[in-house]
Design an enzyme around this catalytic site. Structure first.
Site, PDB file in Angstrom:
ATOM      1  N   GLU A 278    -108.715  69.821 -14.343  1.00  0.00           N
ATOM      2  CA  GLU A 278    -108.507  70.080 -13.009  1.00  0.00           C
ATOM      3  C   GLU A 278    -106.923  69.760 -12.550  1.00  0.00           C
ATOM      4  O   GLU A 278    -106.483  70.697 -11.837  1.00  0.00           O
ATOM      5  CB  GLU A 278    -109.354  69.296 -12.151  1.00  0.00           C
ATOM      6  CG  GLU A 278    -110.795  69.567 -12.091  1.00  0.00           C
ATOM      7  CD  GLU A 278    -111.179  71.099 -12.089  1.00  0.00           C
ATOM      8  OE1 GLU A 278    -110.776  71.720 -11.117  1.00  0.00           O
ATOM      9  OE2 GLU A 278    -111.545  71.729 -12.863  1.00  0.00           O
ATOM     10  N   TRP A 309    -110.125  97.194   2.284  1.00  0.00           N
ATOM     11  CA  TRP A 309    -110.437  95.986   2.684  1.00  0.00           C
ATOM     12  C   TRP A 309    -110.957  96.434   4.323  1.00  0.00           C
ATOM     13  O   TRP A 309    -110.617  97.346   4.920  1.00  0.00           O
ATOM     14  CB  TRP A 309    -109.254  94.896   3.084  1.00  0.00           C
ATOM     15  CG  TRP A 309    -108.699  94.502   1.837  1.00  0.00           C
ATOM     16  CD1 TRP A 309    -107.425  94.971   1.232  1.00  0.00           C
ATOM     17  CD2 TRP A 309    -109.310  93.690   0.790  1.00  0.00           C
ATOM     18  NE1 TRP A 309    -107.353  94.002   0.066  1.00  0.00           N
ATOM     19  CE2 TRP A 309    -108.534  93.237  -0.129  1.00  0.00           C
ATOM     20  CE3 TRP A 309    -110.488  92.792   1.066  1.00  0.00           C
ATOM     21  CZ2 TRP A 309    -108.876  92.397  -1.128  1.00  0.00           C
ATOM     22  CZ3 TRP A 309    -110.671  91.960   0.018  1.00  0.00           C
ATOM     23  CH2 TRP A 309    -109.942  91.760  -1.047  1.00  0.00           C
ATOM     24  N   TRP A 362    -108.135  88.989   1.477  1.00  0.00           N
ATOM     25  CA  TRP A 362    -107.748  87.488   1.009  1.00  0.00           C
ATOM     26  C   TRP A 362    -106.612  86.780   1.534  1.00  0.00           C
ATOM     27  O   TRP A 362    -106.752  85.538   1.914  1.00  0.00           O
ATOM     28  CB  TRP A 362    -107.686  87.310  -0.248  1.00  0.00           C
ATOM     29  CG  TRP A 362    -106.389  88.171  -0.990  1.00  0.00           C
ATOM     30  CD1 TRP A 362    -106.500  89.320  -1.496  1.00  0.00           C
ATOM     31  CD2 TRP A 362    -105.119  87.426  -1.208  1.00  0.00           C
ATOM     32  NE1 TRP A 362    -104.982  89.629  -2.014  1.00  0.00           N
ATOM     33  CE2 TRP A 362    -104.339  88.447  -1.533  1.00  0.00           C
ATOM     34  CE3 TRP A 362    -104.512  86.405  -1.005  1.00  0.00           C
ATOM     35  CZ2 TRP A 362    -102.935  88.402  -1.854  1.00  0.00           C
ATOM     36  CZ3 TRP A 362    -103.103  85.968  -1.320  1.00  0.00           C
ATOM     37  CH2 TRP A 362    -102.537  87.162  -1.565  1.00  0.00           C
TER      38      TRP A 362
END
Length: 472
Positions: A278, A309, A362
């Protein structure tokens, strides 16, 4: 008797600090400086939650330096002007800092370095916040990596344990009159909304080490499983400390490795690999941002320049407020607003819901996270949002749409997380709380909204929009 300036930015610690250590070794005295230059952070000025953390992290650093008899000098304004003035005032001949990797920061640091050198000052920049610099790892073709797994394989092979540097102690701390009070930097909110942040966090290097010890004691041995359960403290929660450099990956690796090798007979030896991997994602995020500096503003996959979008400010506002009618999404957004943080699995779910079920750009989500996260790091934020939206490097394929109901049932089976953040639904049984719209009367009685979209239908609409750009 030479003096050095050490400029603190996103390295707010005294231990494992290569720039500070170099200054202490080469000079008789060190003036520690923080220059607040909001005008230099134009496009990605730190958000409100990050500024709250920065204030308290600076306060903690002030305390560390004061404990050694020094004072952190606070200034405000243009970085070059401030550093030139301070160097002249204390007679410094060299300026030290830790490198930053964001595109605008690289340009800014290059400008200031050239201007200071033109004034006759030496300038030394040092690594310190990553395991490896973004340009130090490359493919066999000497190209930047675009996929995480080979990047991590290369990084992991070179990741030999290295003892972090000890806490730096200069022979003398230099000081100057005229340091601003911390409150004059204007980092704290003018309205009292940050109480939840203060309850949840202890900014500063000591808080980072304390959080690491808690993680090592409580969650490390079960990290591979527990990290996916939002109701548990199964993650390290070190991301905001890493963001401002209160702790380094090298310190984390060293402490966890000593824990693993020093486990007593009969104790479970933790497997460090899932957590180190990670941390590797954080390195990969900085690698991508350095080599592809356009990605905070544009998709890595250029096909998404043509994606349809659905601009809907009202839908975006409901998502931001945690009023979508989808419990796991709403719980995550409320956790974010209250604590400045959100569990990583829930981050993926809320991002998927925004970009796929609601088909909002986004960047709207990235901007909201940027303002509300205490760990709002440009590299990680960009990677995370582009990954979930399907337009980034090594991204989840667009057709992977997280189902908030199945995610909640799998990772919060007793609805403990949901009940904590959605108290109006806390008396419902878990199976109903995962999908409360199965009982519309119960929703109405508790003032909880019905789902703003049909999950299955909105998924199909998103996939159809994807197919339109995938064919070209």
């Amino acid at each position: 008797m030479s003096t050095a300036l050490v400029v603190f930015r996103r390295d707010l610690r005294l231990a494992d600090h290569p720039a500070l250590a170099a200054a202490c070794a080469a000079h008789a005295s060190v003036l520690p400086v923080y220059v607040h230059a909001p005008a230099e952070d134009k496009r990605w000025r730190p958000g409100a939650a990050s500024r709250w953390w920065l204030h308290h992290s600076l306060a903690a650093l002030q305390g560390e330096i004061a404990a050694q008899g020094g004072q952190l000098h606070l200034a405000r304004g243009d970085s070059f002007d401030a550093l030139r003035r301070l160097a002249a005032a204390c007679g410094a001949d060299t300026v030290y800092w830790s490198r930053r990797y964001e595109p605008a920061a690289i340009v800014q640091d290059s400008r200031v370095k050239a201007a200071l050198r033109a004034e006759g000052l030496a300038v030394e920049s040092h690594a310190g916040n990553l395991w490896y610099e973004p340009w130090q790892l490359a493919t066999a073709q000497d190209l930047p990596y675009r996929v995480f797994t080979p990047f991590w394989r290369k990084l992991r092979a070179q990741l030999a344990p290295v003892s972090p540097l000890a806490t730096a102690r200069p022979r003398a701390w230099a000081s100057l009159p005229g340091s601003l009070p911390l409150e004059a930097l204007g980092l704290l909110p003018t309205r009292p909304w940050a109480a939840g942040l203060a309850e949840a966090w202890r900014p500063g290097a000591a808080g980072a080490l304390e959080q690491l010890e808690l993680f090592a004691d409580d969650a490390l041995c079960d990290y591979a499983h527990g990290r996916d359960l939002p109701a548990r403290h199964g993650t390290s929660r070190l991301s905001p400390h890493l963001h401002l450099g209160e702790i380094t990956p090298r310190q984390i690796h060293d402490i966890l490795l000593r824990r693993a090798t020093g486990a007593a007979a009969g104790q479970r030896t933790p497997d460090l690999e899932p957590y180190l991997r990670e941390l590797g994602w954080r390195e990969f995020a900085h690698h991508l941002l350095y080599h592809f500096p356009h990605t905070p503003e544009a998709p890595f996959d250029s096909r998404f320049d043509r994606f349809d979008w659905a601009e809907d400010p009202a839908a975006l506002a409901r998502w931001q407020q945690g009023r979508t009618g989808v419990p796991l999404v709403d719980a995550g957004m409320r956790e974010l607003w209250h604590t400045g943080w959100m569990h990583n699995r829930v981050r993926m779910v809320v991002a998927s819901f925004l970009t796929k079920n609601l088909r909002q750009h986004w960047q709207h989500g990235a901007r909201w996270f940027w303002d509300t996260l205490v760990d709002a790091d440009l590299a990680n934020n960009t990677l995370g949002w582009q990954w979930t939206a399907g337009c980034g490097a090594d991204a989840a394929p667009f057709f992977r749409v997280f189902n908030p109901c199945t995610q909640a049932a799998r990772f919060d089976p007793q609805a403990t997380y949901l009940k904590h953040w959605l108290p109006e639904l806390a008396d419902l049984p878990a199976h109903l709380l995962h999908e409360p719209w199965r009982d519309p009367a119960a929703l109405a009685a508790r003032g909880y909204p019905p789902p703003m979209v049909d999950l299955a239908a909105s998924r199909e609409q998103a996939l159809a929009a994807w197919q339109r750009i995938a064919r070209h």
